[in-house]
Design a protein around this motif. Structure first.
Motif, PDB file in Angstrom:
ATOM      1  N   THR A 186      -6.503   2.945   3.412  1.00 19.84           N
ATOM      2  CA  THR A 186      -5.486   3.186   2.441  1.00 19.84           C
ATOM      3  C   THR A 186      -4.273   3.796   3.522  1.00 19.84           C
ATOM      4  O   THR A 186      -4.532   4.132   4.430  1.00 19.84           O
ATOM      5  CB  THR A 186      -5.855   4.216   1.644  1.00 19.84           C
ATOM      6  OG1 THR A 186      -6.178   5.207   2.414  1.00 19.84           O
ATOM      7  CG2 THR A 186      -6.936   3.715   0.695  1.00 19.84           C
ATOM      8  N   VAL A 225      -4.760  -5.458  -2.146  1.00 22.59           N
ATOM      9  CA  VAL A 225      -4.253  -3.990  -1.868  1.00 22.59           C
ATOM     10  C   VAL A 225      -5.197  -3.099  -2.499  1.00 22.59           C
ATOM     11  O   VAL A 225      -5.776  -2.053  -1.790  1.00 22.59           O
ATOM     12  CB  VAL A 225      -2.812  -3.898  -1.811  1.00 22.59           C
ATOM     13  CG1 VAL A 225      -2.533  -2.327  -2.013  1.00 22.59           C
ATOM     14  CG2 VAL A 225      -1.979  -4.673  -1.079  1.00 22.59           C
ATOM     15  N   LYS A 280       0.844  -1.242   0.007  1.00 24.77           N
ATOM     16  CA  LYS A 280      -0.174   0.000   0.158  1.00 24.77           C
ATOM     17  C   LYS A 280       0.905   1.159  -0.092  1.00 24.77           C
ATOM     18  O   LYS A 280       0.875   2.106  -0.653  1.00 24.77           O
ATOM     19  CB  LYS A 280      -1.094   0.055   1.082  1.00 24.77           C
ATOM     20  CG  LYS A 280      -2.170  -0.794   1.123  1.00 24.77           C
ATOM     21  CD  LYS A 280      -2.933  -1.180   2.400  1.00 24.77           C
ATOM     22  CE  LYS A 280      -3.662  -2.152   2.571  1.00 24.77           C
ATOM     23  NZ  LYS A 280      -5.123  -1.552   2.520  1.00 24.77           N
TER      24      LYS A 280
END
Length: 161
Positions: free
Chosen positions: A160, A153, A118
């Motif tokens: 996030t 992801v 991420k």
């Protein structure tokens, strides 16, 4: 737009008393984070940053990266917290020597690898002279976790980097 039922459910959410910072959520609705909670989160990120820097100075790159990824504020609505934690993760990742990259990725568990992925995407989303290194991280992470991690992801909503 939200239905009346969804709007009611959002407006009925419990909120902490006291001073609140405000951020805009999807569809223009306001989501609030208590200022004290944000400051507490920022303090914990600062403590983590100090620990990461200490590990980097000792050459313990895997330890630094694991510490940077611990308790990442993925569900937070605070842009300050997300930015601060992204800087901590980036400093830990960029401190790893390229020759050690595969070894460090191998030490990460599956969850840590996905959280790092991420942050890799976050770092790649802004122009940088470090993009080539972030693509190396991406390749090493995908090799370790498989292409399913990329889908997980990207598809995960509300958590996030």
């Amino acid at each position: 737009h939200f239905s009346k039922l969804e709007t009611k459910a959002l407006s009925d959410r419990p909120r902490a008393a006291g001073s609140r910072g405000e951020e805009r959520g999807r569809a223009g609705l306001h989501f609030r984070m208590e200022v004290g909670a944000e400051n507490s989160l920022l303090d914990s990120i600062e403590q983590r940053r100090l620990g990461v820097n200490q590990s980097i100075k000792q050459g313990a790159w895997a330890e630094a990266l694991k510490l940077a990824l611990r308790d990442a504020p993925l569900a937070s609505t605070s842009a300050k917290a997300k930015d601060a934690n992204a800087a901590v993760v980036a400093s830990a990742a960029l401190a790893v020597r390229e020759a050690e990259l595969a070894v460090v990725v191998g030490v990460l568990d599956a969850d840590e690898a996905e959280v790092l992925l991420k942050y890799v995407y976050r770092c790649l989303s802004t122009p940088s002279d470090k993009s080539a290194l972030w693509f190396r991280w991406h390749a090493a992470l995908v090799e370790r976790t498989g292409p399913g991690a990329v889908v997980r992801v990207i598809a995960e909503v509300g958590r996030t980097a």
